[in-house]
Design a protein around this motif. Sequence first.
Motif, PDB file in Angstrom:
ATOM      1  N   MET A  43       9.505  -6.103  35.877  1.00 48.98           N
ATOM      2  CA  MET A  43      10.957  -6.127  35.736  1.00 48.98           C
ATOM      3  C   MET A  43      11.570  -5.005  36.588  1.00 48.98           C
ATOM      4  O   MET A  43      11.938  -3.951  36.068  1.00 48.98           O
ATOM      5  CB  MET A  43      11.358  -5.943  34.264  1.00 48.98           C
ATOM      6  CG  MET A  43      10.941  -7.075  33.350  1.00 48.98           C
ATOM      7  SD  MET A  43      11.587  -6.889  31.675  1.00 48.98           S
ATOM      8  CE  MET A  43      10.650  -5.476  31.120  1.00 48.98           C
ATOM      9  N   PRO A  44      11.690  -5.209  37.899  1.00 45.74           N
ATOM     10  CA  PRO A  44      12.169  -4.135  38.765  1.00 45.74           C
ATOM     11  C   PRO A  44      13.558  -3.642  38.406  1.00 45.74           C
ATOM     12  O   PRO A  44      13.842  -2.447  38.437  1.00 45.74           O
ATOM     13  CB  PRO A  44      12.134  -4.781  40.163  1.00 45.74           C
ATOM     14  CG  PRO A  44      12.133  -6.251  39.914  1.00 45.74           C
ATOM     15  CD  PRO A  44      11.391  -6.439  38.646  1.00 45.74           C
ATOM     16  N   ALA A  45      14.495  -4.545  38.058  1.00 43.46           N
ATOM     17  CA  ALA A  45      15.850  -4.122  37.716  1.00 43.46           C
ATOM     18  C   ALA A  45      15.827  -3.285  36.440  1.00 43.46           C
ATOM     19  O   ALA A  45      16.528  -2.272  36.335  1.00 43.46           O
ATOM     20  CB  ALA A  45      16.748  -5.342  37.543  1.00 43.46           C
ATOM     21  N   TYR A  46      15.037  -3.701  35.469  1.00 43.22           N
ATOM     22  CA  TYR A  46      14.904  -2.939  34.219  1.00 43.22           C
ATOM     23  C   TYR A  46      14.371  -1.546  34.513  1.00 43.22           C
ATOM     24  O   TYR A  46      14.883  -0.549  33.998  1.00 43.22           O
ATOM     25  CB  TYR A  46      13.966  -3.688  33.267  1.00 43.22           C
ATOM     26  CG  TYR A  46      13.645  -2.914  32.004  1.00 43.22           C
ATOM     27  CD1 TYR A  46      14.479  -2.991  30.899  1.00 43.22           C
ATOM     28  CD2 TYR A  46      12.510  -2.104  31.932  1.00 43.22           C
ATOM     29  CE1 TYR A  46      14.200  -2.273  29.735  1.00 43.22           C
ATOM     30  CE2 TYR A  46      12.223  -1.390  30.780  1.00 43.22           C
ATOM     31  CZ  TYR A  46      13.061  -1.483  29.689  1.00 43.22           C
ATOM     32  OH  TYR A  46      12.775  -0.763  28.552  1.00 43.22           O
ATOM     33  N   ASP A  47      13.356  -1.449  35.341  1.00 41.44           N
ATOM     34  CA  ASP A  47      12.748  -0.153  35.651  1.00 41.44           C
ATOM     35  C   ASP A  47      13.735   0.782  36.342  1.00 41.44           C
ATOM     36  O   ASP A  47      13.764   1.984  36.059  1.00 41.44           O
ATOM     37  CB  ASP A  47      11.516  -0.352  36.540  1.00 41.44           C
ATOM     38  CG  ASP A  47      10.370  -1.028  35.803  1.00 41.44           C
ATOM     39  OD1 ASP A  47      10.380  -0.991  34.561  1.00 41.44           O
ATOM     40  OD2 ASP A  47       9.486  -1.585  36.467  1.00 41.44           O
ATOM     41  N   SER A  51      14.670 -10.457  28.610  1.00 39.33           N
ATOM     42  CA  SER A  51      13.263 -10.148  28.832  1.00 39.33           C
ATOM     43  C   SER A  51      12.773  -9.083  27.858  1.00 39.33           C
ATOM     44  O   SER A  51      11.653  -9.174  27.331  1.00 39.33           O
ATOM     45  CB  SER A  51      13.058  -9.688  30.273  1.00 39.33           C
ATOM     46  OG  SER A  51      11.702  -9.400  30.524  1.00 39.33           O
ATOM     47  N   ALA A  52      13.606  -8.075  27.604  1.00 39.70           N
ATOM     48  CA  ALA A  52      13.222  -7.011  26.667  1.00 39.70           C
ATOM     49  C   ALA A  52      13.044  -7.557  25.260  1.00 39.70           C
ATOM     50  O   ALA A  52      12.068  -7.229  24.567  1.00 39.70           O
ATOM     51  CB  ALA A  52      14.280  -5.906  26.675  1.00 39.70           C
ATOM     52  N   VAL A  53      13.977  -8.401  24.830  1.00 43.97           N
ATOM     53  CA  VAL A  53      13.884  -8.991  23.489  1.00 43.97           C
ATOM     54  C   VAL A  53      12.640  -9.877  23.391  1.00 43.97           C
ATOM     55  O   VAL A  53      11.911  -9.853  22.384  1.00 43.97           O
ATOM     56  CB  VAL A  53      15.157  -9.785  23.150  1.00 43.97           C
ATOM     57  CG1 VAL A  53      14.972 -10.580  21.859  1.00 43.97           C
ATOM     58  CG2 VAL A  53      16.349  -8.838  23.011  1.00 43.97           C
ATOM     59  N   SER A  54      12.371 -10.661  24.421  1.00 44.91           N
ATOM     60  CA  SER A  54      11.182 -11.516  24.420  1.00 44.91           C
ATOM     61  C   SER A  54       9.910 -10.689  24.334  1.00 44.91           C
ATOM     62  O   SER A  54       8.958 -11.048  23.629  1.00 44.91           O
ATOM     63  CB  SER A  54      11.153 -12.385  25.683  1.00 44.91           C
ATOM     64  OG  SER A  54      12.241 -13.280  25.718  1.00 44.91           O
TER      65      SER A  54
END
Length: 221
Positions: free
Chosen positions: A1-5, A142-145
């Motif tokens: 998850m590049p955007a999350y990072d 994505s985080a919730v999943s």
Amino acid sequence: MPAYDQTLTRVETYFDKTATQTWERLTSDAPVSKVRETVRKGRDEMRATMLDTLGDVRGKRILDAGCGAGQMTHELALRGAEVVAVDISPSLVDIARKRLPDNLHHQVTFGSGDMLSPDLGEFDHVVAMDSLIYYTAPDIGSAVSTLFQRTSGKIVFTVAPRTPFLMTFFTAGKLFPRSDRSPVMIPHAPKRLAGHIDGDLRSVKRVSSGFYISECLEAVQ
């Protein structure tokens, strides 16, 4: 998850290097400005809302994702939960650890790092107060999943709602970025956000207190 990072890095830098003293004061009983007093009041109301949404937590293992200075951690432990309190900012985790009464330390495991780390184990519930407000809808989904894979019950979290007031600040933040600016909150409409969540998403309550505007959501598989 590049955007999350990338967002995670910005959040870490802000809270651990720039805003530690501000948040330490805001989350204490120390006098603050009238504006920050409205934020403090709003956060207190939101914390109570999220705790009510979780219900009876006695004996439950709960992840306090983005625990900050530890107010939610303290309340969960008082209610009998076994708490894993994690924040990206080691400085805030240190404050939370020092503030927790000695008689509750046996119920809490503190850690600094990514709240999505599989090393944290499995949970009955997850609570994430104002720790996902800087992320895009796909990143939140994505985080919730990711958390659902290790959570048997509820994931209760907050987002910044799409109000005209917050959309103005969001747009201004994109148009006039500054290196010293705090990470920009990304407003979300719960109905649109639901399309990114693997499970049922319910809007619980919107809290609006001065400059604090936040919406509590409950996700279940």
